[in-house]
Design an enzyme around this catalytic site. Structure first.
Site, mmCIF file in Angstrom:
data_model
loop_
_atom_site.group_PDB
_atom_site.id
_atom_site.type_symbol
_atom_site.label_atom_id
_atom_site.label_comp_id
_atom_site.label_asym_id
_atom_site.label_seq_id
_atom_site.Cartn_x
_atom_site.Cartn_y
_atom_site.Cartn_z
ATOM 1 C CG ASP A 100 56.047 14.791 40.952
ATOM 2 O OD1 ASP A 100 55.291 15.102 39.999
ATOM 3 O OD2 ASP A 100 56.138 13.536 40.965
ATOM 4 C CE1 TYR A 135 45.311 23.840 50.512
ATOM 5 C CE2 TYR A 135 45.038 26.015 50.089
ATOM 6 C CZ TYR A 135 45.771 24.944 50.367
ATOM 7 O OH TYR A 135 47.142 25.058 50.189
ATOM 8 C CG ASP A 146 54.497 30.922 49.131
ATOM 9 O OD1 ASP A 146 53.891 31.729 48.826
ATOM 10 O OD2 ASP A 146 54.430 30.721 50.388
ATOM 11 C CE LYS A 182 52.008 12.715 41.871
ATOM 12 N NZ LYS A 182 53.323 12.641 41.425
ATOM 13 C CG ASP A 191 49.030 27.847 49.546
ATOM 14 O OD1 ASP A 191 49.894 28.806 49.532
ATOM 15 O OD2 ASP A 191 48.360 27.597 50.309
#
Ligand code: NAD
Length: 373
Positions: free
Chosen positions: A233, A147, A261, A201, A257
């Site tokens: 994943d 970001y 959620d 990852k 992020d």
């Protein structure tokens, strides 16, 4: 923290903000009496309330108040029908929320997701997947990663006689950035079930390899915590298949992020979810920003319909992480549980078919929690 007197800034904001903040302050007043400490609460406008009062989403006086305070208890800001009427950079989420994050160096975002057994019906997962209730803390790094990494741009390029656009975002983490968020996560795990799952990852990304190495090294300082690593994943899948396996999940910015959620959906309603954003710890003090995970909910604002639990649980997080009042924080969390077990339900967690449930308003839910302390 040795002091028994604290200063907090209460910024209710827009929409349901003032309604749910009122209930949080009600609960804080009861807690104060019970535990014998004093919290000086100063309210100030932010968001559209700030623009209407002083011409800015984050008025200078409000920012000055925050600087003098031990922490910020925040409601939410933004109104979809008014936001488009002013330039983007002046809109409440950018001009107030992002500004505060930057101003106070809030690098650690903590989102506890709890599904009490009594609310099993509100969870999208089948009851047999919920075990004895879901209780996960997502710790998300908030100021690094893709970001913010540079270069970040969209450019025109020409290749093979064709011109097209190319967008570039850059994922960057340094060792100190990973170390400081890892310490936050290990410390949080120490106060919980002592399991930490670090998400990365590492099979594909350089960032993932560094993340895994640094978290493993920091973990050696916390021998009482069981550390495991999981690819992002797989973590997304495991949250749906067996959420009860997780205690604390540590994530870089973008993975956090998304996964926070996904985890939030398990709690059934945004109205149940608190969050904490923490800055650096100086001495015994950690400056923090505490807010519900949801927004201003204009569809239900001003109607005594909003669930105040997210705001009230955010207050509990503030007592724990910024004021060091662990017992008082636990007392609020246990009062919320009792109010739910007694059948109190705001509209977002109410199902007519549930036996013993009674539909209550924002104020009545606040009263029930205050009475349960
Ligand atoms: P929202 O979270 O406000 O609402 C989404 C849905 O969840 C709505 O149906 C709402 O009624 C419900 N909901 C949210 N909180 C609830 C509560 N406490 N009790 C019961 N139901 C609740 O998201 P949105 O509609 O996308 O955004 C509305 C405004 O809020 C926008 O202006 C947005 O920019 C702003 N927003 C602010 C923040 C913040 O201040 N941190 C966060 C998200 C959205």
């Amino acid at each position: 923290m040795s002091s028994s007197s604290f200063k907090i800034a209460a910024l209710a904001g827009d929409g349901i903000g003032p309604e749910v903040m009122r209930e949080a302050i009600k609960v804080l007043r009861v807690i104060e009496k019970k535990f014998g400490f004093k919290i000086e609460i100063t309210e100030a406008p932010v968001g559209w309330a700030g623009i209407d009062a002083a011409g800015k989403a984050l008025p200078d006086d409000t920012l000055a108040l925050c600087r003098k305070s031990d922490s910020i208890l925040f409601g939410s800001v933004g109104l979809p029908d008014r936001d488009p009427t002013i330039p983007k950079e002046q809109r409440p989420e950018r001009a107030a929320l992002l500004r505060i994050r930057k101003e106070f160096g809030l690098f650690a975002n903590l989102r506890p997701v709890q599904l009490p057994k009594a609310l099993a019906h509100a969870c999208p997962l089948r009851v047999e997947r919920q075990g004895d209730g879901i209780d996960v803390l997502v710790v998300r790094e908030l100021t690094g990663g893709m970001y913010f990494g540079q270069p970040k741009k969209t450019e025109e390029i020409s290749e093979g006689g064709k011109t097209f656009q190319r967008a570039i975002d850059t994922m960057v983490y340094t060792t100190p950035e990973i170390e400081r968020i890892a310490h936050v996560a290990f410390k949080a795990a120490a106060g919980r079930r002592k399991r930490l799952t670090s998400i990365d990852k590492a099979n594909v990304l350089e960032n993932g390899i560094l993340w895994r190495d640094v978290v493993t090294r920091v973990g050696k300082e916390y021998p009482g915590i069981t550390l495991e690593h999981m690819f992002v994943d797989n973590a997304a899948m495991q949250l749906m298949l067996k959420p009860t396996q997780f205690d604390v999940m540590l994530c870089e910015n973008m993975f956090g992020d998304i996964l926070s959620d996904e985890a939030a959906a398990l709690a059934g309603s945004l109205g149940m979810l608190p969050s904490a954003s923490l800055g650096v710890t100086a001495g015994e003090k950690t400056f923090g920003f505490y807010e519900p995970a949801g927004g201003t909910a204009p569809d239900i604002a001003g109607k005594n319909l909003a669930n105040p639990i997210a705001q009230i649980l955010s207050t509990a997080l503030m007592l724990r992480y910024s004021l060091g009042l662990n017992e008082a924080a636990a007392a609020i969390e246990s009062a919320v549980k009792k109010a739910i077990e007694a059948g109190n339900r705001t509209g977002d967690i109410f199902t007519a078919s549930e036996t013993g449930a009674k539909r209550v308003g924002t104020k009545e839910m606040g009263d029930a929690i205050a009475a349960a302390i």
